[in-house]
Design an enzyme around this catalytic site. Structure first.
Site, PDB file in Angstrom:
ATOM      1  N   SER A 139       0.799  -1.222   0.000  1.00 34.66           N
ATOM      2  CA  SER A 139       0.000   0.000   0.000  1.00 34.66           C
ATOM      3  C   SER A 139       0.837   1.280   0.000  1.00 34.66           C
ATOM      4  O   SER A 139       0.332   2.336  -0.352  1.00 34.66           O
ATOM      5  CB  SER A 139      -0.936   0.001   1.211  1.00 34.66           C
ATOM      6  OG  SER A 139      -0.192  -0.201   2.396  1.00 34.66           O
ATOM      7  N   ASP A 195      -3.749   7.395   8.268  1.00 37.08           N
ATOM      8  CA  ASP A 195      -4.634   6.463   8.963  1.00 37.08           C
ATOM      9  C   ASP A 195      -3.758   5.656   9.924  1.00 37.08           C
ATOM     10  O   ASP A 195      -2.637   6.063  10.223  1.00 37.08           O
ATOM     11  CB  ASP A 195      -5.436   5.593   7.976  1.00 37.08           C
ATOM     12  CG  ASP A 195      -4.551   4.704   7.106  1.00 37.08           C
ATOM     13  OD1 ASP A 195      -3.357   4.512   7.446  1.00 37.08           O
ATOM     14  OD2 ASP A 195      -5.037   4.181   6.089  1.00 37.08           O
ATOM     15  N   HIS A 250      -0.718   4.240   7.388  1.00 35.64           N
ATOM     16  CA  HIS A 250      -0.068   4.907   6.264  1.00 35.64           C
ATOM     17  C   HIS A 250       0.312   6.345   6.560  1.00 35.64           C
ATOM     18  O   HIS A 250      -0.477   7.099   7.125  1.00 35.64           O
ATOM     19  CB  HIS A 250      -0.999   4.855   5.046  1.00 35.64           C
ATOM     20  CG  HIS A 250      -1.401   3.456   4.711  1.00 35.64           C
ATOM     21  ND1 HIS A 250      -2.638   2.960   5.005  1.00 35.64           N
ATOM     22  CD2 HIS A 250      -0.694   2.446   4.161  1.00 35.64           C
ATOM     23  CE1 HIS A 250      -2.687   1.680   4.628  1.00 35.64           C
ATOM     24  NE2 HIS A 250      -1.518   1.343   4.122  1.00 35.64           N
TER      25      HIS A 250
END
Ligand SMILES: *[C@@H]1O[C@H](CO)[C@@H](O)[C@H](O)[C@H]1NC(C)=O
Ligand SMILES: *[C@@H]1O[C@H](CO)[C@@H](O)[C@H](O)[C@H]1NC(C)=O
Length: 315
Positions: free
Chosen positions: A31, A279, A282
């Protein structure tokens, strides 16, 4: 933030605001690099809804941040397309294969749903090469020669820890990563006042030490390629207030308790440049920018081994 970064290049490279230094860029990873490959997958590791992308020109694209990710900052002015949607001549300047939740091990991240593991990203790269051969209708030797001028960036391993080894029912086989006080892990484990979960970082550091000797072996065994290692532990150590970051242990967006990702359509903090985390997993755009800048042009000798990206692409 967690990540394993290896940069492989046989020629030159780019960063925003600089002259383009390589003709093509390929990103493999999770990610931290994903720019839309998970959008059509059945997975909870998705970021194609607001408030993701709140500071990105195209809005919520599937990038797991408020704005640009590390791959964007390392890349060209116009980002290379995600493999999922790359078509036609799009692929000549490179492709992004990264997939949120994916790991080095096939099964890592399985509890999140579909994801494209490292092996499958490599198979996708093979498809890209086949397409390039057709597109450039050239002899395979010249396509391979072209590819030797590209920069390959690999950022993977976090999920082999977070979404595998550290899960309650983990399978064996330790893989790698770096980590520094992810809000999600801080909520799960006692830290005795440390800003990080030390046992996780110690495990990770063990791997990273071995990674360094792996880099040496690869550089010896594969003389036509050059490998470097980016040390995220080094890059993320030091006083974050120097770059204006004041909150390091809480996310900026309102996170879902179930996933640790941003809950859809909730208003995030407005002072996003003061947060390290967007978040629970991340980094914010500002931290991504700093990480990319130091990977490119190291400020500490431990940031990159044996050289930083700037030197890699000059060689
Ligand atoms: C990464 O950098 C830290 C310093 O911040 C250092 O202690 C560690 O040994 C480095 N790791 C590797 C694998 O080079
Ligand atoms: C690299 O960073 C140093 C400061 O650490 C700066 O003086 C130099 O201009 C930078 N070089 C490039 C090419 O960005």
């Amino acid at each position: 933030m967690t990540s394993l970064s290896i940069f492989l290049s046989l020629a030159m490279k780019p960063i925003h605001g600089q002259q383009q230094q390589v003709p093509c860029l390929f990103f493999l990873g999770d990610s931290q690099f994903d720019n839309g490959n998970n959008n059509l997958l059945l997975t909870s590791a998705k970021a194609n809804y607001p408030p993701y992308g709140i500071d990105y020109a195209d809005g919520a694209t599937g990038r797991f941040s408020n704005g640009r990710n590390i791959a964007d900052y390392l890349g060209f002015e116009k980002p290379v397309p995600p493999f999922a949607t790359a078509r036609g001549s799009d692929i000549i300047k490179g492709v992004n294969y990264a997939s949120g939740g994916a790991g080095i091990l096939e099964e890592s991240g399985i509890q999140l749903g579909d994801r494209i593991s490292l092996d499958r990203q490599l198979l996708n790269h093979r498809l890209t090469i086949t397409r390039l051969l057709l597109l450039l209708s050239k002899q395979s030797s010249s396509v391979y020669d072209y590819l030797t001028k590209c920069l390959y960036a690999v950022n993977m391993g976090s999920n082999d820890y977070i979404n595998n080894y550290l899960m309650p029912h983990f399978t064996q086989l330790v893989v790698y990563t770096h980590q520094t006080g992810l809000p999600q892990e801080l909520a799960m484990y006692p830290t005795n006042g440390s800003p990080c979960v030390d046992f996780i970082n110690n495990d990770v550091e063990l791997f990273n030490d071995r990674l360094k000797s792996l880099i040496d072996s690869l550089n010896t065994d594969l003389p036509n390629a050059q490998f470097i290692y980016i040390n995220i532990t080094s890059i993320s150590s030091g006083d974050p207030s120097v770059i204006g970051i004041r909150v390091v242990n809480a996310p900026c967006c309102v996170v879902s308790r179930r996933t640790g990702q941003c809950a859809p359509n909730q208003v995030p903090c407005s002072n996003r440049n003061e947060y390290a985390f967007w978040d629970n997993f991340h980094p914010t755009e500002i931290l991504n920018h700093v990480t990319a800048s130091r990977a490119y042009n190291a400020t500490e000798p431990t940031d990159a081994y044996p050289v930083d990206i700037r030197r890699l692409v000059q060689q």
